[in-house]
Motif scaffolding. Structure first.
Motif, PDB file in Angstrom:
ATOM      1  N   GLN A   1       0.827  -1.209   0.000  1.00  0.00           N
ATOM      2  CA  GLN A   1       0.000   0.000   0.000  1.00  0.00           C
ATOM      3  C   GLN A   1       0.857   1.254   0.000  1.00  0.00           C
ATOM      4  O   GLN A   1       0.562   2.214  -0.707  1.00  0.00           O
ATOM      5  N   ALA A   2       1.937   1.245   0.760  1.00  0.00           N
ATOM      6  CA  ALA A   2       2.833   2.407   0.799  1.00  0.00           C
ATOM      7  C   ALA A   2       3.426   2.671  -0.577  1.00  0.00           C
ATOM      8  O   ALA A   2       3.529   3.824  -1.008  1.00  0.00           O
ATOM      9  N   LEU A   3       3.790   1.605  -1.280  1.00  0.00           N
ATOM     10  CA  LEU A   3       4.342   1.782  -2.624  1.00  0.00           C
ATOM     11  C   LEU A   3       3.260   2.268  -3.585  1.00  0.00           C
ATOM     12  O   LEU A   3       3.501   3.172  -4.384  1.00  0.00           O
ATOM     13  N   ALA A   4       2.069   1.695  -3.494  1.00  0.00           N
ATOM     14  CA  ALA A   4       0.968   2.124  -4.363  1.00  0.00           C
ATOM     15  C   ALA A   4       0.657   3.604  -4.141  1.00  0.00           C
ATOM     16  O   ALA A   4       0.386   4.335  -5.107  1.00  0.00           O
ATOM     17  N   ASP A   5       0.712   4.057  -2.897  1.00  0.00           N
ATOM     18  CA  ASP A   5       0.457   5.466  -2.600  1.00  0.00           C
ATOM     19  C   ASP A   5       1.562   6.372  -3.126  1.00  0.00           C
ATOM     20  O   ASP A   5       1.327   7.532  -3.454  1.00  0.00           O
TER      21      ASP A   5
ATOM     22  N   GLU B   1      10.224  -1.333  -4.259  1.00  0.00           N
ATOM     23  CA  GLU B   1      10.171  -0.248  -5.242  1.00  0.00           C
ATOM     24  C   GLU B   1      11.199  -0.468  -6.347  1.00  0.00           C
ATOM     25  O   GLU B   1      10.910  -0.281  -7.526  1.00  0.00           O
ATOM     26  N   ALA B   2      12.389  -0.912  -5.996  1.00  0.00           N
ATOM     27  CA  ALA B   2      13.428  -1.150  -7.004  1.00  0.00           C
ATOM     28  C   ALA B   2      13.017  -2.290  -7.943  1.00  0.00           C
ATOM     29  O   ALA B   2      13.234  -2.211  -9.155  1.00  0.00           O
ATOM     30  N   ILE B   3      12.399  -3.320  -7.404  1.00  0.00           N
ATOM     31  CA  ILE B   3      11.971  -4.454  -8.231  1.00  0.00           C
ATOM     32  C   ILE B   3      10.858  -4.039  -9.183  1.00  0.00           C
ATOM     33  O   ILE B   3      10.871  -4.393 -10.357  1.00  0.00           O
ATOM     34  N   ILE B   4       9.916  -3.281  -8.696  1.00  0.00           N
ATOM     35  CA  ILE B   4       8.755  -2.906  -9.508  1.00  0.00           C
ATOM     36  C   ILE B   4       9.067  -1.717 -10.414  1.00  0.00           C
ATOM     37  O   ILE B   4       8.799  -1.744 -11.607  1.00  0.00           O
ATOM     38  N   CYS B   5       9.631  -0.670  -9.881  1.00  0.00           N
ATOM     39  CA  CYS B   5       9.819   0.556 -10.641  1.00  0.00           C
ATOM     40  C   CYS B   5      11.130   0.574 -11.414  1.00  0.00           C
ATOM     41  O   CYS B   5      11.325   1.410 -12.293  1.00  0.00           O
ATOM     42  N   GLY B   6      12.023  -0.319 -11.129  1.00  0.00           N
ATOM     43  CA  GLY B   6      13.288  -0.363 -11.827  1.00  0.00           C
ATOM     44  C   GLY B   6      13.164  -0.821 -13.260  1.00  0.00           C
ATOM     45  O   GLY B   6      14.115  -0.780 -14.017  1.00  0.00           O
ATOM     46  N   ASN B   7      11.959  -1.234 -13.665  1.00  0.00           N
ATOM     47  CA  ASN B   7      11.734  -1.751 -15.014  1.00  0.00           C
ATOM     48  C   ASN B   7      10.906  -0.828 -15.868  1.00  0.00           C
ATOM     49  O   ASN B   7      10.351  -1.234 -16.859  1.00  0.00           O
ATOM     50  N   GLU B   8      10.749   0.406 -15.440  1.00  0.00           N
ATOM     51  CA  GLU B   8       9.927   1.347 -16.220  1.00  0.00           C
ATOM     52  C   GLU B   8      10.674   1.812 -17.438  1.00  0.00           C
ATOM     53  O   GLU B   8      11.863   1.919 -17.472  1.00  0.00           O
TER      54      GLU B   8
END
Length: 76
Positions: free
Chosen positions: A11-15, A69-76
């Motif tokens: 949730q913190a990452l989604a926010d 965050e690095a795992i999810i957003c590192g692939n943008e």
């Protein structure tokens, strides 16, 4: 239990994420074992990141917010 412990981190990452093209979803592996098997989920929690329909990253186990965050957003 580990998945419930990860819920506030998710949730913190989604926010925090402002990219509206990013979709975060969860799957209950007990309710959908066939999908979990197709995705190769062997432990929970497992994070699988897809981009354009293809898997680009994966992690199993508890993660602090910066690593998630690095795992999810590192692939943008």
């Amino acid at each position: 239990m580990p998945c419930k412990m990860m819920a506030p981190i998710y949730q913190a990452l989604a926010d925090k994420i402002t990219d509206e093209s990013l979709v975060m979803a969860e799957l209950n592996v007990d309710e959908h074992p066939v999908i979990a098997t197709k995705l190769g989920v062997r432990s929970i929690p497992t994070v699988v990141v897809f981009k354009n329909g293809k898997e680009v990253n994966r992690s199993a186990g508890m993660l602090p917010l910066p690593e998630l965050e690095a795992i999810i957003c590192g692939n943008e």
